[in-house]
Design a protein around this motif. Structure first.
Motif, short mmCIF file in Angstrom:
data_model
loop_
_atom_site.label_atom_id
_atom_site.label_comp_id
_atom_site.label_asym_id
_atom_site.label_seq_id
_atom_site.Cartn_x
_atom_site.Cartn_y
_atom_site.Cartn_z
N LEU A 1 17.06 19.80 44.16
CA LEU A 1 16.63 20.43 45.43
C LEU A 1 15.48 21.78 45.02
CD1 LEU A 1 16.01 20.96 48.25
CD2 LEU A 1 18.11 22.14 48.42
N ALA A 2 16.18 22.62 44.12
CA ALA A 2 15.47 23.85 43.36
C ALA A 2 14.20 23.26 42.74
CB ALA A 2 16.33 24.22 42.52
N ALA A 3 14.22 22.11 41.94
CA ALA A 3 12.99 21.73 41.44
C ALA A 3 11.75 21.27 42.44
CB ALA A 3 13.27 20.52 40.42
N GLU A 4 12.22 20.66 43.51
CA GLU A 4 11.10 20.12 44.42
C GLU A 4 10.59 21.47 45.00
OE1 GLU A 4 9.67 17.49 45.63
OE2 GLU A 4 10.42 16.69 43.74
N ILE A 5 11.62 22.40 45.62
CA ILE A 5 11.22 23.65 46.06
C ILE A 5 10.31 24.40 45.20
CG2 ILE A 5 12.04 26.06 47.01
CD1 ILE A 5 14.39 24.76 48.36
N GLN A 6 10.60 24.49 43.94
CA GLN A 6 9.37 25.28 43.12
C GLN A 6 8.28 24.65 43.06
OE1 GLN A 6 10.77 25.71 38.93
NE2 GLN A 6 9.04 26.53 38.22
N LYS A 7 8.21 23.11 43.14
CA LYS A 7 6.94 22.53 43.04
C LYS A 7 6.02 22.67 44.04
CE LYS A 7 5.43 17.63 42.60
NZ LYS A 7 6.13 16.16 42.25
N ARG A 8 6.81 22.57 45.33
CA ARG A 8 6.03 22.61 46.65
C ARG A 8 5.99 24.21 47.19
NH1 ARG A 8 9.21 18.07 50.06
NH2 ARG A 8 9.15 16.38 48.33
N LEU A 9 6.46 25.27 46.46
CA LEU A 9 6.42 26.72 47.02
C LEU A 9 5.03 27.02 47.13
CD1 LEU A 9 8.40 29.23 47.52
CD2 LEU A 9 7.84 29.75 45.23
N ARG A 10 4.88 27.86 48.21
CA ARG A 10 3.65 28.55 48.95
C ARG A 10 4.05 29.90 49.19
NH1 ARG A 10 -0.62 24.48 51.76
NH2 ARG A 10 -0.73 23.12 50.01
N LEU A 11 3.31 31.05 48.84
CA LEU A 11 3.33 32.20 49.30
C LEU A 11 2.34 32.78 50.23
CD1 LEU A 11 3.30 33.81 45.74
CD2 LEU A 11 5.33 32.88 46.77
N ILE A 12 3.15 33.61 51.25
CA ILE A 12 2.50 34.34 52.31
C ILE A 12 2.39 35.79 52.16
CG2 ILE A 12 2.32 34.67 54.56
CD1 ILE A 12 3.71 32.01 55.02
N VAL A 13 1.38 36.34 52.40
CA VAL A 13 1.40 37.90 52.10
C VAL A 13 0.59 38.49 53.33
CG1 VAL A 13 -0.64 37.92 50.77
CG2 VAL A 13 0.75 40.15 50.75
N ALA A 14 1.39 39.51 53.87
CA ALA A 14 0.62 40.01 55.11
C ALA A 14 0.43 41.46 54.87
CB ALA A 14 1.65 40.09 56.36
N GLY A 15 -0.92 41.88 55.10
CA GLY A 15 -1.24 43.31 55.08
C GLY A 15 -2.76 43.40 54.76
N GLY A 16 -3.04 44.53 54.43
CA GLY A 16 -4.53 44.45 54.18
C GLY A 16 -5.01 44.07 52.74
N ASP A 17 -6.27 44.18 52.45
CA ASP A 17 -7.04 43.64 51.23
C ASP A 17 -6.36 44.19 50.01
OD1 ASP A 17 -8.64 41.94 52.18
OD2 ASP A 17 -10.22 43.42 52.43
N GLY A 18 -5.80 45.41 50.12
CA GLY A 18 -5.10 46.14 48.82
C GLY A 18 -3.85 45.44 48.75
N THR A 19 -3.10 45.17 49.78
CA THR A 19 -1.80 44.67 49.55
C THR A 19 -2.01 43.12 49.08
OG1 THR A 19 -0.99 45.94 51.26
CG2 THR A 19 0.25 43.73 51.01
N ALA A 20 -2.87 42.36 49.53
CA ALA A 20 -3.07 40.89 49.05
C ALA A 20 -3.51 41.00 47.76
CB ALA A 20 -4.46 40.14 49.86
N SER A 21 -4.33 41.96 47.16
CA SER A 21 -4.81 42.02 45.86
C SER A 21 -3.47 42.26 44.86
CB SER A 21 -5.78 42.91 45.46
OG SER A 21 -7.03 42.66 46.36
N TRP A 22 -2.65 43.24 45.52
CA TRP A 22 -1.36 43.44 44.72
C TRP A 22 -0.68 42.13 44.34
CZ3 TRP A 22 3.16 46.38 47.15
CH2 TRP A 22 4.31 46.82 46.38
N LEU A 23 -0.46 41.24 45.50
CA LEU A 23 0.47 40.14 45.12
C LEU A 23 -0.27 39.13 44.35
CD1 LEU A 23 2.84 38.28 45.86
CD2 LEU A 23 1.55 37.44 47.76
N LEU A 24 -1.67 38.89 44.64
CA LEU A 24 -2.48 38.06 43.51
C LEU A 24 -2.31 38.55 42.00
CD1 LEU A 24 -5.63 37.65 45.58
CD2 LEU A 24 -4.04 35.98 45.09
N GLY A 25 -2.23 39.86 41.91
CA GLY A 25 -2.17 40.39 40.50
C GLY A 25 -0.81 40.11 40.00
N VAL A 26 0.35 40.23 40.79
CA VAL A 26 1.64 39.75 40.45
C VAL A 26 1.72 38.36 39.99
CG1 VAL A 26 3.95 39.53 41.04
CG2 VAL A 26 2.86 41.78 41.55
#
Length: 491
Positions: free
Chosen positions: A97-122
């Motif tokens: 199950l962990a393998a499948e979740i890792q394979k299918r995982l998607r991220l959501i980030v809620a904030g302004g452009d600065g917050t989104a850029s932070w997550l993209l950098g990470v």
């Protein structure tokens, strides 16, 4: 602990991640399903007035509480490093199950452009073999990143129905790669004072997009100050960044006045007027125009720099990666076939390794973007860009990266101040069917062939002195987020 997954409706089970995946040393849960679209949600609870906090509550009610994170409480780099560590341990224990979740995982980030850029950098920092794609919730003022990929630019609803609709869109979204860019600035250490970037209200700790490298960094050179950062949407310099700087300063001084998107946009326009952006020819000294402050060079082919002629009236210059700037406007537009043929210009693609370089005279020039086929002054498309500042031309300038502005002091006795932008890599975004961004690999997008030719003004450098240094660094230090950052200062 998360809520009992057996009590959830089937649609939300598609997104739900069980406790034992997220919390160490728990016994694996017996689940009768594999989530179709497991998500990890990051929310800047300080964004959008009260909207961020309300959105956090709704997501935590609908999903497992421990898969929804408040960025004011925990940074995304620590969350994702921990999560991927758990994935590896669980997979080694035979947890399919962990393998499948890792394979299918998607991220959501809620904030302004600065917050989104932070997550993209990470995500860039982690250098994963299969990095998860990112969807962006527009909680800021401009929301250029969400708008570019079809997520809208208006602040969303925070009720259950709105969140469920957004999750459904995340599941249906397609992946799209976009370029990421690195920026470096180097100057001799000033004889007196400092040339560190000054964030609004002179709070340098609030600036995460651009910072001085440490003495142990491979880019550090004795006797020089070296700064660097990264971006996905744009780098700008000049009067537009000056107005943005004034806006952020005002917001920090009077946060109670910035509680919704419409009021914020009205304040931004008012500051553009008071800062002189609408009558720049009268209020803005011509000595501060881009051509009088710096020389601009571009690279279209490896090792081949060309000097770019910038009209003397240009007061703001934007190096653009995505087709959205200043709240959804497209400064580049789509060049017609004559421009394609005569000036070697193409339509803007987000994954072609090229930045579009656009100039503006003043705010009235910017309003041309509201007209059909309107655009700024198209200067060039390039793989790398270099600004060389004239000695003593100005004691400071204003710069901005993905919505984060700062005032940049310049040494008056130094003729070696150089800012260089180069391609760093790519990240995966999630795009809806309303996506405005275009891929060079998208068969539905008409491609315009770009010819390679020599330029009489080319400086003809046979070798780039920074090329070796550029290869030494990865994204981790480029996008590192200071520990002392106050999340409330992010857009």
């Amino acid at each position: 602990m998360g809520d009992c997954s057996s009590q959830m409706s089937q649609p939300l089970k598609d997104f739900y991640i069980p406790d034992h995946i997220l919390i160490p040393d728990l016994e694996p849960e017996e689940v009768s399903y594999t989530p179709t679209c497991p998500v990890i949600v990051f929310i800047n609870s300080k964004s959008g007035g009260q909207l961020g906090g309300d959105l956090l509550k709704t997501y935590r009610k609908l999903l497992n509480r421990v898969q929804v994170y408040d960025l004011g409480e925990e940074a995304p780099d620590k969350v994702l490093q921990r999560l991927y560590g758990y994935f590896e341990k669980l997979k080694s224990d035979g947890d399919t199950l962990a393998a499948e979740i890792q394979k299918r995982l998607r991220l959501i980030v809620a904030g302004g452009d600065g917050t989104a850029s932070w997550l993209l950098g990470v995500v860039s920092d982690l250098k994963l073999a299969q990095p998860p794609p990112v969807a962006t919730v527009p909680l800021g003022t401009g929301n250029n990143l969400p708008f570019s990929f079809g997520w809208g630019k208006k602040n969303p609803g925070t009720d259950r129905q709105s969140v469920e609709y957004f999750l459904d869109q995340v599941m249906k979204a397609t992946e799209m790669q976009i370029d990421s860019w690195h920026i470096i600035m180097r100057m001799r250490a000033p004889k007196e004072g400092t040339c560190d970037p000054v964030a609004p209200l002179e709070l340098p700790h609030a600036l995460h997009a651009f910072h001085r490298v440490s003495t142990s960094d491979s880019l550090n050179v004795e006797g020089y100050h070296t700064f660097r950062g990264g971006f996905w949407n744009y780098f700008s310099m000049g009067m537009d960044a000056q107005v943005s700087y004034a806006f952020h300063t005002e917001r920090k001084q009077h946060p109670e006045k910035f509680k919704n998107q419409l009021v914020n946009q009205g304040t931004y326009a008012k500051l553009g007027w008071t800062q002189g952006w609408f009558f720049a020819s009268l209020s803005h000294s011509s000595s501060r125009n881009i051509a009088q402050v710096a020389k601009l060079k571009i690279m279209k082919r490896p090792g081949h720099w060309e000097e770019l002629c910038v009209p003397r009236s240009i007061r703001s210059i934007v190096c653009l990666n995505l087709p959205s700037f200043s709240g959804g406007l497209n400064p580049w537009g789509t060049p017609n076939q004559r421009k394609v043929r005569d000036r070697d210009l193409t339509a803007p693609y987000v994954d072609d390794g090229l930045l579009e370089v656009v100039g503006f005279r003043d705010a009235w020039h910017g309003l041309v973007l509201l007209a059909p086929n309107g655009h700024g002054t198209r200067l060039a498309q390039a793989h790398r860009i270099r600004f060389e500042f004239h000695r003593g031309a100005a004691d400071h300038t204003y710069m901005r990266i993905d919505g984060e502005p700062w005032k940049q002091p310049l040494p008056m006795d130094d003729d070696t101040v150089v800012v260089e932008i180069s391609h760093l890599g790519q990240v995966n975004m999630l795009a809806t069917n309303h996506c405005r961004s275009k891929s060079i690999h998208d068969p539905s997008t008409p491609l315009s062939a770009s010819s390679q030719h020599d330029d009489e003004d080319s400086c003809g450098e046979s070798e780039d002195e920074w090329e070796g240094e550029r290869r030494k660094f990865g994204a981790a230090e480029t996008f590192k987020f200071p520990e002392e950052i106050d999340i409330a200062n992010l857009s």
